[in-house]
Design a protein around this motif. Structure first.
Motif, mmCIF file in Angstrom:
data_model
loop_
_atom_site.group_PDB
_atom_site.id
_atom_site.type_symbol
_atom_site.label_atom_id
_atom_site.label_comp_id
_atom_site.label_asym_id
_atom_site.label_seq_id
_atom_site.Cartn_x
_atom_site.Cartn_y
_atom_site.Cartn_z
ATOM 1 N N LEU A 164 4.927 4.306 6.003
ATOM 2 C CA LEU A 164 4.983 5.365 4.994
ATOM 3 C C LEU A 164 6.298 6.133 5.084
ATOM 4 O O LEU A 164 6.905 6.476 4.064
ATOM 5 C CB LEU A 164 3.805 6.323 5.171
ATOM 6 C CG LEU A 164 2.444 5.811 4.703
ATOM 7 C CD1 LEU A 164 1.347 6.762 5.160
ATOM 8 C CD2 LEU A 164 2.408 5.643 3.188
ATOM 9 N N ALA B 5 -2.196 10.177 6.828
ATOM 10 C CA ALA B 5 -2.269 8.804 7.334
ATOM 11 C C ALA B 5 -3.157 8.761 8.563
ATOM 12 O O ALA B 5 -2.872 9.423 9.563
ATOM 13 C CB ALA B 5 -0.877 8.292 7.675
ATOM 14 N N VAL C 23 1.256 4.382 -2.609
ATOM 15 C CA VAL C 23 1.167 5.793 -2.227
ATOM 16 C C VAL C 23 2.331 6.580 -2.817
ATOM 17 O O VAL C 23 2.161 7.685 -3.344
ATOM 18 C CB VAL C 23 1.139 5.946 -0.690
ATOM 19 C CG1 VAL C 23 1.313 7.404 -0.283
ATOM 20 C CG2 VAL C 23 -0.153 5.392 -0.124
ATOM 21 N N VAL D 37 -4.437 7.639 3.478
ATOM 22 C CA VAL D 37 -4.154 6.225 3.716
ATOM 23 C C VAL D 37 -4.783 5.837 5.043
ATOM 24 O O VAL D 37 -4.604 6.529 6.052
ATOM 25 C CB VAL D 37 -2.636 5.952 3.771
ATOM 26 C CG1 VAL D 37 -2.369 4.462 3.821
ATOM 27 C CG2 VAL D 37 -1.938 6.585 2.588
ATOM 28 N N SER D 38 -5.513 4.742 5.049
ATOM 29 C CA SER D 38 -6.188 4.335 6.286
ATOM 30 C C SER D 38 -6.497 2.857 6.243
ATOM 31 O O SER D 38 -6.218 2.162 5.263
ATOM 32 C CB SER D 38 -7.488 5.131 6.466
ATOM 33 O OG SER D 38 -8.409 4.796 5.452
ATOM 34 N N THR E 83 -3.553 -1.236 7.394
ATOM 35 C CA THR E 83 -3.298 -0.277 6.321
ATOM 36 C C THR E 83 -3.638 -0.918 4.983
ATOM 37 O O THR E 83 -2.859 -1.691 4.440
ATOM 38 C CB THR E 83 -1.822 0.151 6.342
ATOM 39 O OG1 THR E 83 -1.487 0.607 7.646
ATOM 40 C CG2 THR E 83 -1.576 1.270 5.354
ATOM 41 N N ASN F 281 -6.156 0.890 2.568
ATOM 42 C CA ASN F 281 -7.060 1.743 1.815
ATOM 43 C C ASN F 281 -6.355 3.030 1.397
ATOM 44 O O ASN F 281 -5.710 3.683 2.219
ATOM 45 C CB ASN F 281 -8.283 2.066 2.683
ATOM 46 C CG ASN F 281 -9.344 2.829 1.912
ATOM 47 O OD1 ASN F 281 -9.234 4.039 1.751
ATOM 48 N ND2 ASN F 281 -10.364 2.129 1.451
ATOM 49 N N ILE F 282 -6.443 3.372 0.107
ATOM 50 C CA ILE F 282 -5.865 4.618 -0.407
ATOM 51 C C ILE F 282 -6.955 5.373 -1.174
ATOM 52 O O ILE F 282 -7.721 4.765 -1.914
ATOM 53 C CB ILE F 282 -4.700 4.373 -1.388
ATOM 54 C CG1 ILE F 282 -3.691 3.380 -0.820
ATOM 55 C CG2 ILE F 282 -4.016 5.667 -1.759
ATOM 56 C CD1 ILE F 282 -2.611 3.002 -1.810
ATOM 57 N N THR G 276 1.048 2.772 10.482
ATOM 58 C CA THR G 276 0.907 3.266 9.106
ATOM 59 C C THR G 276 1.902 4.376 8.826
ATOM 60 O O THR G 276 2.554 4.402 7.769
ATOM 61 C CB THR G 276 -0.532 3.772 8.874
ATOM 62 O OG1 THR G 276 -1.448 2.688 9.052
ATOM 63 C CG2 THR G 276 -0.686 4.329 7.467
ATOM 64 N N VAL H 65 0.838 -1.197 0.000
ATOM 65 C CA VAL H 65 0.000 0.000 0.000
ATOM 66 C C VAL H 65 0.874 1.249 0.000
ATOM 67 O O VAL H 65 0.643 2.213 -0.745
ATOM 68 C CB VAL H 65 -0.955 0.004 1.213
ATOM 69 C CG1 VAL H 65 -1.666 1.353 1.345
ATOM 70 C CG2 VAL H 65 -1.978 -1.117 1.095
ATOM 71 N N ALA H 66 1.923 1.247 0.845
ATOM 72 C CA ALA H 66 2.816 2.403 0.933
ATOM 73 C C ALA H 66 3.541 2.643 -0.394
ATOM 74 O O ALA H 66 3.721 3.794 -0.812
ATOM 75 C CB ALA H 66 3.822 2.193 2.064
#
Length: 559
Positions: free
Chosen positions: A380, A369, A355, A445-446, A456, A458-459, A376, A351-352
């Motif tokens: 990141l 974040a 991002v 980001v969550s 973590t 969801n973007i 998270t 995910v990161a």
């Protein structure tokens, strides 16, 4: 503020509200307390002052308690000093009942053998072991110099089980736990078991605190990877490490420590003699500036000052120089590498990475974040995006902890709001703090489905402002007022359907609720105008309302 964080040691030169505040204005993230030079009650006094500054000036300064740990020390000498001549032999005794030239406070004869190197007084005077007999270690001096009472002793390459926490350490730990201290730096870490022992001590007392493992022994360096995996932060403690390792190896050791820590998303701090000349001088040497520059280019999260701010004449100036050096280096080298091999949390890491790719591709101003534990933000930060990371947390304690992570800016949002409000409500609450500008885009980001719960995964890309609608965009970003009647007084027109009788050249943009043809889209693009079509609005846009159109997403927000 710079992405590289700054740690400063508190002492007589800096224990002052005005000085600490000025240092905080120049990027100071964490105050270090060196327990080697304090007495009981000092941690409480520092906590009261720092927390007062945090509340008064809306700062997020953390506090690090640097535990002295068990040390090898010489005994005392007649007159307080012993002169050493290279080539002469000297006896070293670790038995209080056996007299010799030099006494040591721990039974090292169980660990040393012929040709073992013993370094005293920060490595300035070295001895080679020739024999061990009747409780006395016979050595030959390799250097000419002096040894003072209770000088530090290092035995490079030997694992000596000194224990982890002294009674004095435990006293300061108890005081730190009572004052909600964020960080505990553990000295002379030799294995992950040392880290576990401190973690267990804190856990058994129902306390909290991040462990900063100081890599300053040869055995610690040899066991680096397992220590990193057990730790929250790693400190490159170059003072003792420069005694335990040949000096020529220290710079490369620094790079290896940072690289391995980075793979496990463990932030690093580079310490010792960063700007040592500023203890007495109002400016650093060129070599010191180069040293700080290279530490940043090595990809450290933070740099630390010791005597410069504890007893130096220019504590604020020293922090300012670190700030200015960091600011310049980061402006020249905007892309810092992510780990080549990431060894933790593959989902969050993926995910990161997404991002980072998005932030490099889309014109976004920041990354936001939503983090319950700080995890998270930590991932990141390790990925090293270009944008600042605004980490939304629920407690001041967590805000102070993540403030030491590279590129992370903590923002506290009460737990009830984080649990109950949607992302746009949350953004609208933090935007007035001056962190986000209306009309800009941010990557959020969550965890999902709940922002409050962890994970973590969801973007989303959002526009800063109150969401009022979205359509298909063509053109460029536009901000202006809605005015359908008098284009000379406004610059965005809102229509239910395209009307060919309107002179669109008078407007910067048009929002049309219906579909349009490709000819109409090209007409706007050729004229350098922005069009949003098939627009759906969640609320009515009143005349003279200032709005922003995001040409990448088609999102329309009220400013």
């Amino acid at each position: 503020m710079t992405k590289t964080k700054i740690v400063a040691t508190l002492g007589p030169a800096s224990f002052d509200e005005s000085i600490i505040t000025k240092m905080a204005d120049k990027g100071l993230a964490t105050i270090r307390i060196n327990t080697a030079h304090i007495s009981e009650g000092y941690i409480t006094d520092v906590s009261r002052l720092v927390y007062k500054i945090n509340e008064k000036y809306n700062k997020k300064l953390g506090i690090m308690v640097d535990l002295k740990g068990p040390e090898l020390r010489t005994g005392e000498f007649p007159g307080g000093i012993l002169n050493i001549t290279a080539g002469n032999t000297y006896g070293i005794s670790d038995n209080p009942g056996v007299k010799s030239d030099i006494s040591i406070n721990y039974k090292i004869s169980d660990y040393v053998d012929k040709d073992t190197l013993i370094a005293i007084n920060d490595g300035r005077v070295r001895f080679n072991v020739e024999s061990i007999s009747n409780g006395v270690i016979t050595t030959r001096a390799m250097d000419t110099g002096t040894i003072h009472d209770r000088s530090r002793v290092n035995i490079p390459g030997k694992y000596i089980d000194l224990g982890v926490l002294t009674d004095r350490d435990k006293m300061f730990l108890e005081e730190g736990l009572k004052n909600n201290i964020n960080f505990y730096a553990l000295s002379f870490v030799q294995s992950r078991e040392n880290v576990y022992e401190l973690q267990d001590y804190i856990y058994d007392r129902k306390g909290q605190g991040d462990i900063i493992s100081k890599i300053e022994t040869k055995s610690g360096y040899d066991n680096l990877e397992s220590i990193v995996k057990a730790s929250d932060f790693i400190m490159v403690a170059r003072g003792d490490l420069g005694v335990e390792l040949p000096l020529k190896e220290v710079a490369m050791a620094q790079k290896r420590i940072i690289d391995i820590s980075h793979k496990y998303a463990v932030p690093t701090i580079v310490a010792t003699q960063m700007l040592e000349s500023m203890v007495n001088s109002d400016s650093p040497t060129r070599a010191e500036v180069s040293d700080v520059t290279n530490a940043i280019l090595d990809d450290t999260d933070a740099v630390m000052l010791s005597e410069e701010t504890a007893i130096g004449k220019y504590p604020v100036e020293a922090v300012t120089y670190l700030y200015e050096i960091s600011k310049y280096v980061e402006s020249q080298s905007t892309s810092f590498p992510e780990p080549e091999n990431f060894m933790v949390d593959p989902i969050a890491f993926s995910v990161a990475k997404g991002v980072k790719i998005m932030s490099n591709t889309i014109d976004v101003s920041s990354i936001i974040a939503m983090t319950r534990t700080g995890h998270t933000a930590k991932i990141l930060s390790a990925i090293r995006p270009v944008n600042d990371i605004y980490a939304i947390v629920q407690t001041e304690w967590l805000a102070r902890s993540i403030n030491l992570m590279r590129g992370v800016i903590p923002v506290v949002l009460p737990e009830a709001q984080a649990k109950e409000e949607n992302i746009y409500d949350i953004i609208n609450k933090i935007a007035p703090l001056g962190l986000l500008n209306p009309g800009e885009k941010a990557i959020v980001v969550s965890g999902s489905p709940s922002l409050y719960l962890g994970g973590t995964n969801n973007i989303r890309v959002i526009s800063i402002g109150r969401f009022i609608g979205r359509g298909y965009p063509a053109g460029h970003n536009v901000t202006g007022k809605i005015d359908t009647d008098a284009p000379e007084n406004g610059n965005i027109i809102l229509l239910d359907r395209y009307d060919s009788n309107i002179d669109y050249s008078k407007y910067n943009a048009a929002i049309i609720k219906s579909d349009v043809t490709n000819r109409i889209i090209d007409k706007f693009l050729d004229a350098g105008k922005t069009l949003v079509y098939n627009a759906e609005l969640v609320k009515q846009i009143n005349k003279n309302t200032t709005i922003s159109i995001d040409a990448d997403t088609g999102i329309i927000t009220e400013i």
